[in-house]
Design a protein around this motif. Structure first.
Motif, PDB file in Angstrom:
ATOM      1  N   TYR A 229       0.801  -1.223   0.000  1.00  0.00           N
ATOM      2  CA  TYR A 229       0.000   0.000   0.000  1.00  0.00           C
ATOM      3  C   TYR A 229       0.835   1.275   0.000  1.00  0.00           C
ATOM      4  O   TYR A 229       0.292   2.359  -0.189  1.00  0.00           O
ATOM      5  N   MET A 230       2.139   1.162   0.224  1.00  0.00           N
ATOM      6  CA  MET A 230       2.964   2.349   0.370  1.00  0.00           C
ATOM      7  C   MET A 230       4.076   2.367  -0.682  1.00  0.00           C
ATOM      8  O   MET A 230       4.815   1.404  -0.837  1.00  0.00           O
ATOM      9  N   THR A 231       4.142   3.492  -1.402  1.00  0.00           N
ATOM     10  CA  THR A 231       5.224   3.742  -2.347  1.00  0.00           C
ATOM     11  C   THR A 231       6.076   4.869  -1.783  1.00  0.00           C
ATOM     12  O   THR A 231       5.555   5.927  -1.436  1.00  0.00           O
ATOM     13  N   VAL A 232       7.378   4.617  -1.695  1.00  0.00           N
ATOM     14  CA  VAL A 232       8.301   5.589  -1.130  1.00  0.00           C
ATOM     15  C   VAL A 232       9.411   5.857  -2.149  1.00  0.00           C
ATOM     16  O   VAL A 232       9.956   4.929  -2.736  1.00  0.00           O
ATOM     17  N   PHE A 233       9.703   7.138  -2.354  1.00  0.00           N
ATOM     18  CA  PHE A 233      10.820   7.533  -3.201  1.00  0.00           C
ATOM     19  C   PHE A 233      11.961   7.943  -2.279  1.00  0.00           C
ATOM     20  O   PHE A 233      11.813   8.853  -1.474  1.00  0.00           O
ATOM     21  N   VAL A 234      13.055   7.227  -2.382  1.00  0.00           N
ATOM     22  CA  VAL A 234      14.201   7.434  -1.506  1.00  0.00           C
ATOM     23  C   VAL A 234      15.319   8.068  -2.324  1.00  0.00           C
ATOM     24  O   VAL A 234      15.719   7.524  -3.362  1.00  0.00           O
ATOM     25  N   GLN A 235      15.804   9.215  -1.868  1.00  0.00           N
ATOM     26  CA  GLN A 235      16.902   9.902  -2.533  1.00  0.00           C
ATOM     27  C   GLN A 235      18.165   9.726  -1.692  1.00  0.00           C
ATOM     28  O   GLN A 235      18.126   9.866  -0.466  1.00  0.00           O
ATOM     29  N   VAL A 236      19.266   9.433  -2.371  1.00  0.00           N
ATOM     30  CA  VAL A 236      20.512   9.108  -1.688  1.00  0.00           C
ATOM     31  C   VAL A 236      21.647   9.974  -2.225  1.00  0.00           C
ATOM     32  O   VAL A 236      21.785  10.133  -3.442  1.00  0.00           O
ATOM     33  N   LYS A 237      22.451  10.518  -1.290  1.00  0.00           N
ATOM     34  CA  LYS A 237      23.707  11.172  -1.653  1.00  0.00           C
ATOM     35  C   LYS A 237      24.824  10.191  -1.347  1.00  0.00           C
ATOM     36  O   LYS A 237      24.883   9.631  -0.246  1.00  0.00           O
ATOM     37  N   ALA A 238      25.670   9.996  -2.313  1.00  0.00           N
ATOM     38  CA  ALA A 238      26.764   9.033  -2.180  1.00  0.00           C
ATOM     39  C   ALA A 238      27.800   9.504  -1.170  1.00  0.00           C
ATOM     40  O   ALA A 238      28.114  10.697  -1.094  1.00  0.00           O
ATOM     41  N   ALA A 239      28.325   8.566  -0.405  1.00  0.00           N
ATOM     42  CA  ALA A 239      29.404   8.869   0.530  1.00  0.00           C
ATOM     43  C   ALA A 239      30.722   9.031  -0.216  1.00  0.00           C
ATOM     44  O   ALA A 239      31.595   9.776   0.208  1.00  0.00           O
ATOM     45  N   LYS A 240      30.851   8.324  -1.333  1.00  0.00           N
ATOM     46  CA  LYS A 240      32.057   8.369  -2.157  1.00  0.00           C
ATOM     47  C   LYS A 240      31.629   8.395  -3.623  1.00  0.00           C
ATOM     48  O   LYS A 240      30.516   8.000  -3.951  1.00  0.00           O
ATOM     49  N   HIS A 241      32.533   8.831  -4.451  1.00  0.00           N
ATOM     50  CA  HIS A 241      32.256   8.850  -5.889  1.00  0.00           C
ATOM     51  C   HIS A 241      33.381   8.117  -6.612  1.00  0.00           C
ATOM     52  O   HIS A 241      34.171   8.721  -7.333  1.00  0.00           O
ATOM     53  N   ASP A 242      33.437   6.821  -6.377  1.00  0.00           N
ATOM     54  CA  ASP A 242      34.425   6.012  -7.076  1.00  0.00           C
ATOM     55  C   ASP A 242      33.781   4.701  -7.513  1.00  0.00           C
ATOM     56  O   ASP A 242      32.697   4.336  -7.057  1.00  0.00           O
ATOM     57  N   LYS A 243      34.468   4.019  -8.408  1.00  0.00           N
ATOM     58  CA  LYS A 243      33.927   2.808  -9.022  1.00  0.00           C
ATOM     59  C   LYS A 243      33.662   1.708  -7.993  1.00  0.00           C
ATOM     60  O   LYS A 243      32.627   1.040  -8.046  1.00  0.00           O
ATOM     61  N   ILE A 244      34.546   1.519  -7.055  1.00  0.00           N
ATOM     62  CA  ILE A 244      34.390   0.458  -6.053  1.00  0.00           C
ATOM     63  C   ILE A 244      33.145   0.703  -5.199  1.00  0.00           C
ATOM     64  O   ILE A 244      32.339  -0.204  -4.975  1.00  0.00           O
ATOM     65  N   TRP A 245      32.981   1.951  -4.732  1.00  0.00           N
ATOM     66  CA  TRP A 245      31.806   2.266  -3.911  1.00  0.00           C
ATOM     67  C   TRP A 245      30.531   2.074  -4.730  1.00  0.00           C
ATOM     68  O   TRP A 245      29.559   1.494  -4.254  1.00  0.00           O
TER      69      TRP A 245
END
Length: 157
Positions: A67-83
């Motif tokens: 019954y619930m739709t949630v839009f989750v926005q995330v800011k990355a802790a790192k900006h590299d390929k491994i993360w």
């Protein structure tokens, strides 16, 4: 990548398939003014070239208790390929996440999450944030579904 040409008949076939993928080839052929064999061949070509990605059954979330739709926005802790690889694997493992996008703008990722209620979202959220290093997470709860469509627009073709 090879350029794919979609003509008027292909567009009509795609329209009908997007409305009801269980429609028989004979019915589609009749609606678009083709005989069965050429219609079937066009569908087969569009499946082979990737225009038709897959055929699925769409389920009604509320009939399944979602019954619930949630839009989750995330800011990355790192900006590299491994993360990114770790984050993509972590996030994709949750069945509650039905859509997952890398974004431009203030937030790096957008998730669409389907859950039964606030308690199930809280359970998801704790598992989600507990499994990977994140800079920021914010959630917005859909109040009403005004339009939902899986059909791709074809008017530009």
């Amino acid at each position: 990548m090879k350029e794919i040409t979609i003509d008027k008949r292909d567009k009509e076939i795609l329209h009908f398939l997007q409305q009801d993928a269980t429609m028989s080839i004979a019915d589609i052929a009749n609606k678009v003014g083709l005989s069965v064999s050429p219609c079937w061949r066009r569908i087969q070509i569009m499946e082979e070239n990737g225009t038709i990605d897959k055929k699925v059954t769409l389920l009604n979330p509320s009939h399944l208790g979602l019954y619930m739709t949630v839009f989750v926005q995330v800011k990355a802790a790192k900006h590299d390929k491994i993360w990114l690889e770790k984050f993509a694997k972590h996030t994709s493992a949750f069945s509650e996440v039905t859509e997952f996008y890398r974004m431009s703008g203030a937030y790096d990722y957008l998730l669409k999450v389907q859950v039964t209620d606030m308690a199930s979202f809280d359970h998801f959220y704790k598992r989600f944030i507990g499994g990977i290093d994140l800079l920021d997470v914010t959630s917005s709860f859909a109040m009403e579904n005004i339009k939902y469509s899986t059909a791709m627009p074809l008017d530009h073709l």
